[in-house]
Design an enzyme around this catalytic site. Structure first.
Site, PDB file in Angstrom:
ATOM      1  N   HIS A 183     -17.135  59.336   5.601  1.00 22.64           N
ATOM      2  CA  HIS A 183     -16.923  60.014   4.311  1.00 22.64           C
ATOM      3  C   HIS A 183     -18.045  60.979   3.954  1.00 22.64           C
ATOM      4  CE1 HIS A 183     -15.289  59.889   0.009  1.00 22.64           C
ATOM      5  NE2 HIS A 183     -14.378  60.418   0.791  1.00 22.64           N
ATOM      6  N   HIS A 218     -21.620  51.770  -4.903  1.00 20.81           N
ATOM      7  CA  HIS A 218     -21.147  52.298  -3.615  1.00 20.81           C
ATOM      8  C   HIS A 218     -20.240  51.234  -2.994  1.00 20.81           C
ATOM      9  CE1 HIS A 218     -21.127  54.762  -0.106  1.00 20.81           C
ATOM     10  NE2 HIS A 218     -22.380  54.670   0.300  1.00 20.81           N
ATOM     11  N   MET A 253     -15.356  48.569 -12.043  1.00 25.06           N
ATOM     12  CA  MET A 253     -15.608  48.648 -10.601  1.00 25.06           C
ATOM     13  C   MET A 253     -14.338  49.018  -9.844  1.00 25.06           C
ATOM     14  SD  MET A 253     -18.731  48.166  -9.943  1.00 25.06           S
ATOM     15  CE  MET A 253     -19.584  48.705 -11.385  1.00 25.06           C
ATOM     16  N   GLY A 254     -14.473  49.944  -8.881  1.00 26.07           N
ATOM     17  CA  GLY A 254     -13.305  50.409  -8.136  1.00 26.07           C
ATOM     18  C   GLY A 254     -12.662  51.639  -8.763  1.00 26.07           C
ATOM     19  N   PHE A 255     -13.311  52.184  -9.812  1.00 26.29           N
ATOM     20  CA  PHE A 255     -12.787  53.393 -10.453  1.00 26.29           C
ATOM     21  C   PHE A 255     -13.858  54.466 -10.499  1.00 26.29           C
ATOM     22  CE2 PHE A 255      -9.804  50.272 -11.754  1.00 26.29           C
ATOM     23  CZ  PHE A 255      -8.601  50.971 -11.857  1.00 26.29           C
ATOM     24  N   HIS A 257     -15.303  58.453  -9.089  1.00 23.77           N
ATOM     25  CA  HIS A 257     -15.892  58.928  -7.838  1.00 23.77           C
ATOM     26  C   HIS A 257     -16.648  60.207  -8.119  1.00 23.77           C
ATOM     27  CE1 HIS A 257     -16.232  60.187  -3.638  1.00 23.77           C
ATOM     28  NE2 HIS A 257     -16.040  58.913  -3.362  1.00 23.77           N
ATOM     29  N   ARG A 266      -7.697  58.053  -0.195  1.00 25.35           N
ATOM     30  CA  ARG A 266      -7.706  56.777   0.521  1.00 25.35           C
ATOM     31  C   ARG A 266      -7.057  55.690  -0.333  1.00 25.35           C
ATOM     32  NH1 ARG A 266     -14.047  56.652   1.307  1.00 25.35           N
ATOM     33  NH2 ARG A 266     -13.768  57.080  -0.917  1.00 25.35           N
ATOM     34  N   ASP A 308     -11.990  51.401  -3.054  1.00 22.06           N
ATOM     35  CA  ASP A 308     -12.354  49.990  -3.165  1.00 22.06           C
ATOM     36  C   ASP A 308     -11.392  49.189  -4.041  1.00 22.06           C
ATOM     37  OD1 ASP A 308     -14.558  50.103  -1.486  1.00 22.06           O
ATOM     38  OD2 ASP A 308     -15.849  50.870  -3.080  1.00 22.06           O
ATOM     39  N   ARG A 352     -37.107  66.732   3.269  1.00 24.49           N
ATOM     40  CA  ARG A 352     -38.274  66.643   2.389  1.00 24.49           C
ATOM     41  C   ARG A 352     -38.016  67.550   1.181  1.00 24.49           C
ATOM     42  NH1 ARG A 352     -41.803  66.552  -1.497  1.00 24.49           N
ATOM     43  NH2 ARG A 352     -43.889  65.830  -0.915  1.00 24.49           N
TER      44      ARG A 352
HETATM   45  N1  ACO Z   1     -15.838  52.944 -15.404  1.00 24.01           N
HETATM   46  C1  ACO Z   1     -16.009  53.456 -16.638  1.00 24.01           C
HETATM   47  N2  ACO Z   1     -16.493  54.689 -16.861  1.00 24.01           N
HETATM   48  C2  ACO Z   1     -16.765  55.431 -15.784  1.00 24.01           C
HETATM   49  C3  ACO Z   1     -16.604  54.964 -14.469  1.00 24.01           C
HETATM   50  C4  ACO Z   1     -16.109  53.662 -14.314  1.00 24.01           C
HETATM   51  N3  ACO Z   1     -15.904  53.157 -13.098  1.00 24.01           N
HETATM   52  N4  ACO Z   1     -16.967  55.918 -13.602  1.00 24.01           N
HETATM   53  C5  ACO Z   1     -17.361  56.964 -14.334  1.00 24.01           C
HETATM   54  N5  ACO Z   1     -17.244  56.663 -15.641  1.00 24.01           N
HETATM   55  C6  ACO Z   1     -17.559  57.539 -16.754  1.00 24.01           C
HETATM   56  C7  ACO Z   1     -19.064  57.552 -16.991  1.00 24.01           C
HETATM   57  O1  ACO Z   1     -19.461  56.534 -17.887  1.00 24.01           O
HETATM   58  C8  ACO Z   1     -19.265  58.919 -17.548  1.00 24.01           C
HETATM   59  O2  ACO Z   1     -18.866  58.933 -18.893  1.00 24.01           O
HETATM   60  P1  ACO Z   1     -19.680  59.770 -19.999  1.00 24.01           P
HETATM   61  O3  ACO Z   1     -19.583  61.206 -19.526  1.00 24.01           O
HETATM   62  O4  ACO Z   1     -18.976  59.473 -21.248  1.00 24.01           O
HETATM   63  O5  ACO Z   1     -21.081  59.262 -19.918  1.00 24.01           O
HETATM   64  C9  ACO Z   1     -18.253  59.774 -16.763  1.00 24.01           C
HETATM   65  O6  ACO Z   1     -17.207  58.868 -16.387  1.00 24.01           O
HETATM   66  C10 ACO Z   1     -18.839  60.408 -15.521  1.00 24.01           C
HETATM   67  O7  ACO Z   1     -19.368  59.360 -14.724  1.00 24.01           O
HETATM   68  P2  ACO Z   1     -20.684  59.434 -13.873  1.00 24.01           P
HETATM   69  O8  ACO Z   1     -21.285  58.072 -13.839  1.00 24.01           O
HETATM   70  O9  ACO Z   1     -21.548  60.577 -14.333  1.00 24.01           O
HETATM   71  O10 ACO Z   1     -20.087  59.808 -12.479  1.00 24.01           O
HETATM   72  P3  ACO Z   1     -20.878  59.786 -11.139  1.00 24.01           P
HETATM   73  O11 ACO Z   1     -20.304  60.851 -10.317  1.00 24.01           O
HETATM   74  O12 ACO Z   1     -22.357  59.836 -11.384  1.00 24.01           O
HETATM   75  O13 ACO Z   1     -20.572  58.319 -10.575  1.00 24.01           O
HETATM   76  C11 ACO Z   1     -19.559  56.527  -9.502  1.00 24.01           C
HETATM   77  C12 ACO Z   1     -19.634  58.052  -9.607  1.00 24.01           C
HETATM   78  C13 ACO Z   1     -20.948  55.962  -9.244  1.00 24.01           C
HETATM   79  C14 ACO Z   1     -18.665  56.145  -8.318  1.00 24.01           C
HETATM   80  C15 ACO Z   1     -18.988  55.951 -10.793  1.00 24.01           C
HETATM   81  O14 ACO Z   1     -17.682  56.457 -11.019  1.00 24.01           O
HETATM   82  C16 ACO Z   1     -18.990  54.439 -10.839  1.00 24.01           C
HETATM   83  O15 ACO Z   1     -19.998  53.833 -11.190  1.00 24.01           O
HETATM   84  N6  ACO Z   1     -17.849  53.772 -10.454  1.00 24.01           N
HETATM   85  C17 ACO Z   1     -17.806  52.335 -10.410  1.00 24.01           C
HETATM   86  C18 ACO Z   1     -18.382  51.831  -9.076  1.00 24.01           C
HETATM   87  C19 ACO Z   1     -17.485  52.116  -7.913  1.00 24.01           C
HETATM   88  O16 ACO Z   1     -16.296  51.882  -7.935  1.00 24.01           O
HETATM   89  N7  ACO Z   1     -18.097  52.607  -6.836  1.00 24.01           N
HETATM   90  C20 ACO Z   1     -17.408  52.915  -5.574  1.00 24.01           C
HETATM   91  C21 ACO Z   1     -17.409  54.387  -5.313  1.00 24.01           C
HETATM   92  S1  ACO Z   1     -16.418  54.794  -3.892  1.00 24.01           S
HETATM   93  C22 ACO Z   1     -17.346  54.257  -2.584  1.00 24.01           C
HETATM   94  O17 ACO Z   1     -18.539  54.153  -2.639  1.00 24.01           O
HETATM   95  C23 ACO Z   1     -16.609  53.869  -1.373  1.00 24.01           C
END
Ligand code: ACO
Length: 367
Positions: A183, A218, A253-255, A257, A266, A308, A352
């Site tokens: 990915h 992640h 969790m699982g939401f 990206h 996927r 996920d 770096r």
């Molecule tokens: N649940 C609730 N709110 C969410 C979620 C979530 N899963 N993901 C994003 N948001 C919200 C954030 O709170 C933020 O809101 P705000 O603007 O009001 O503050 C907005 O959506 C943008 O989110 P960011 O955290 O800035 O997005 P970022 O690109 O930094 O994070 C991430 C991406 C880390 C995957 C995030 O969506 C998350 O934490 N998801 C839950 C963990 C998860 O499922 N990870 C697996 C990723 S896929 C993989 O690794 C295979």
């Protein structure tokens, strides 16, 4: 210094790659993930990611034979797996085991392209052995030796259970591994590329990548996603649970990206497969709960599920222990990480970047 700063490196192009892209949907070496999931096997996709082309029939057979021959681990490592406290998460154990494997790999210090490909094949063959053996040892059972006639996912289920798995189970696991194989520049892949950019070795890069993948933002999200579903309990409780979670500003969790803001391709593929497995295994209630959560996340927050989310349920329906979900991600992703390490080393420049300094201005010691 030219000043471009993007927190979390969002939108930053941090390198070049010919392995995969998320630009036009997800493709591995130019092939759409949808086609690979439908028409290839994990072993073929792994070969594609590692070598750049799909294998011929003969290359696939030789690849399988090499994986079969390498599907063992030194007895000293099995002894270590036995001695690590049973409470240690499998991800932590796998991270340590990856590091240990370097001590028995005759080419550990050889950073040539060809040696790194050979080492990757060995890691690919040995990680399922380690995860299955550890799971059995911590449950008081002896490890089961690999069966070299079986495919990688079939072999994993065989070594885990000591019983031949059904075709349906193998196929479902196989597709999930294809989807997890590679990915682009995600956090763990970037970590692997950073590590090897110092001309460190493959085992160090993969060990670091495993540590990076483990985090719940992640790969660790697939275990946390099942915890959510089990905590919700039933479809009737889903709405109240999600409302409370959003009110607390919990991350679901699982939401979400970093790249896929309108949906993870996927997750779409895996959702269909997961629903079919749920129907066959009598898990429709959990599917209904998941569907309610999915619809609320989209309607209230415009949050689509990532890979996920369905994968957590699929692995649960396949009867796999939750603690093995993220290790299965490792088993699949080791080819992606390694292909990136090899690509980085083929045209290396040490990573770096600079930091935007936010500390105190220069000052004198108070004496
Ligand atoms: N649940 C609730 N709110 C969410 C979620 C979530 N899963 N993901 C994003 N948001 C919200 C954030 O709170 C933020 O809101 P705000 O603007 O009001 O503050 C907005 O959506 C943008 O989110 P960011 O955290 O800035 O997005 P970022 O690109 O930094 O994070 C991430 C991406 C880390 C995957 C995030 O969506 C998350 O934490 N998801 C839950 C963990 C998860 O499922 N990870 C697996 C990723 S896929 C993989 O690794 C295979």
């Amino acid at each position: 210094m030219s000043e471009t700063y993007s927190p979390g490196l969002e939108g930053v192009i941090a390198g070049e790659t010919a392995i995969s892209t998320v630009e036009t949907g997800l493709t591995y070496r130019g092939y759409a993930i949808e086609e690979l999931a439908e028409h290839s096997t994990y072993e073929e996709s792994a070969y594609l990611v590692l070598y750049g082309e799909l294998p011929t029939v003969q290359q696939a057979a030789e690849f399988r034979a090499r994986l079969g021959a390498a599907a063992n681990v030194p007895p000293e490592i099995i002894e270590t797996l036995r001695k690590i406290p049973a409470s240690a998460p499998t991800m932590d154990v796998l991270r340590s085991a990856c590091s240990l494997l370097a001590h028995w790999d005759p080419e550990a210090a050889d950073n040539s392209h060809a040696a790194n490909v050979r080492k990757t094949e060995r890691l690919l063959a040995k990680f399922p052995v380690i995860v299955a053996a550890r799971q059995r040892l911590r449950s008081g059972q002896d490890p089961v030796a690999a069966d070299s006639k079986l495919t990688l996912p079939a072999n994993f289920l065989w070594m885990l259970r000591g019983e031949k798995p059904s075709e349906r189970q193998v196929k479902a696991l196989d597709v999930s591994l294809i989807l997890y194989a590679e990915h682009e520049f995600n956090a763990s892949t970037f970590a692997a590329r950073c590590i090897c950019s110092t001309l460190s070795d493959l085992h160090s890069a993969i060990t670091g990548a495993i540590g990076t993948l483990k985090g719940p933002l992640h790969g660790g999200a697939n275990e946390r996603a099942l915890e959510v579903l089990l905590a919700v309990g039933s479809p009737q409780q889903a709405e109240a649970w999600v409302n409370a979670a959003f009110a607390r500003k919990d991350k679901l969790m699982g939401f979400g990206h970093r790249v896929y803001k309108h949906g993870d391709p996927r997750a779409v593929i895996l959702k269909r497969l997961t629903s079919a497995v749920a129907a066959e295994t009598g898990n429709q209630a959990l599917e209904q709960t998941a569907e309610i959560i999915e619809q609320m996340a989209w309607s209230q927050k415009k949050l689509p599920p990532n890979v996920d989310w369905p994968c957590a349920r699929l692995y649960h329906y396949l009867g796999l222990p939750m603690d093995l979900f993220t290790p299965l991600f490792v088993i699949a992703r080791v080819v992606g990480w390694s292909a990136h390490v090899i690509e980085q080393l083929d045209n290396n420049r040490i990573m770096r970047p600079r930091a935007l300094y936010t500390g105190p201005a220069v000052r004198k010691l108070p004496r």
